[in-house]
Design a protein around this motif. Structure first.
Motif, short mmCIF file in Angstrom:
data_model
loop_
_atom_site.label_atom_id
_atom_site.label_comp_id
_atom_site.label_asym_id
_atom_site.label_seq_id
_atom_site.Cartn_x
_atom_site.Cartn_y
_atom_site.Cartn_z
N UNK A 88 0.83 -1.20 0.00
CA UNK A 88 0.00 0.00 0.00
C UNK A 88 0.87 1.26 0.00
N UNK A 89 1.91 1.27 0.81
CA UNK A 89 2.79 2.44 0.87
C UNK A 89 3.46 2.70 -0.48
N UNK A 90 3.91 1.66 -1.15
CA UNK A 90 4.53 1.83 -2.47
C UNK A 90 3.51 2.40 -3.45
N UNK A 93 2.92 6.18 -2.33
CA UNK A 93 4.08 7.09 -2.36
C UNK A 93 4.77 7.12 -3.72
N UNK A 94 4.83 5.98 -4.39
CA UNK A 94 5.59 5.91 -5.63
C UNK A 94 4.73 5.87 -6.89
N UNK A 120 2.20 -1.20 -13.14
CA UNK A 120 2.78 -1.42 -11.81
C UNK A 120 1.69 -1.40 -10.74
N UNK A 121 0.74 -0.46 -10.87
CA UNK A 121 -0.34 -0.37 -9.89
C UNK A 121 -1.18 -1.65 -9.90
N UNK A 122 -1.48 -2.15 -11.08
CA UNK A 122 -2.27 -3.38 -11.21
C UNK A 122 -1.50 -4.56 -10.59
N UNK A 123 -0.21 -4.67 -10.88
CA UNK A 123 0.60 -5.75 -10.30
C UNK A 123 0.61 -5.66 -8.78
N UNK A 124 0.73 -4.44 -8.25
CA UNK A 124 0.71 -4.27 -6.80
C UNK A 124 -0.67 -4.59 -6.23
#
Length: 144
Positions: A88-90, A93-94, A120-124
Motif C-alpha cells: 500500500x505504501x509503495x 508514495x511511488x 505497476x499499480x495493477x501488479x501491486x
C-alpha cells in the motif's frame, strides 16, 4: 495472538480486500464501458474514487497494524501485515503520484498510451489482494 485481536485484524483485512476487489477489479475497468463515459470523465471519476479508496485503505491498514501489534501475533501474521502495508505504501508514495501526473496530462488534452505506472499499480493490487487473503485467513485461523 488473542482471539479478539485476531478477529479484528481478520475482519479489517477482509473488509479491505472487499473494497480493493470491488473498486480495482470491478468499478475501475467497467466505468469505461458505460455509455457516454469519455476517457477524461472516467479519469476524473477514477481519481475521486481511488482517492477515497486509498484513504479507507490507510484507515484499515492502521486498524490491522494496531490489532496485530496488540495481539502477540505469529511470525506469519507479522510478515503478512508488513507485506500488505508496504505494498500500500509503495502504491501511495511511488505509483499514485505518477498516475496523477499522467491523468493531469490526459485531462489537459494530451493523447497518451497506457503507462507503465498503471501496469505497476495493477501488479501491486494483485500482490496486495493475495496478501490480504492470506492475512485474513491466517488471522482468523488464530482466532479459533
Amino acid at each position: 495472538m488473542s482471539a479478539s485481536s485476531a478477529a479484528l485484524a481478520g475482519a479489517a483485512a477482509f473488509t479491505w480486500l472487499g473494497m480493493v476487489l470491488a473498486i480495482s477489479f470491478l468499478e475501475a475497468p467497467l466505468k469505461f464501458r458505460a455509455p457516454g463515459v469519455t476517457v477524461p470523465l472516467g479519469l476524473g471519476i477514477g481519481r475521486l474514487v481511488f482517492r477515497a479508496l486509498n484513504i479507507a485503505e490507510a484507515v484499515l491498514a492502521v486498524a490491522v497494524v494496531v490489532a496485530v501489534a496488540t495481539g502477540s501475533p505469529t511470525d506469519a501474521v507479522t510478515v503478512l501485515t508488513a507485506a500488505v502495508v508496504v505494498v500500500l505504501a509503495v502504491q501511495l508514495i511511488a505509483v499514485r503520484p505518477a498516475l496523477n501526473r499522467r491523468s493531469d496530462r490526459v485531462l489537459a488534452g494530451e493523447d497518451l498510451p497506457r503507462s507503465r505506472a498503471h501496469h505497476a499499480y495493477i501488479a501491486l493490487e494483485l500482490l496486495k489482494t493475495a496478501g490480504l487473503v492470506a492475512l485474513g485467513v491466517t488471522t482468523l485461523a488464530a482466532a479459533v
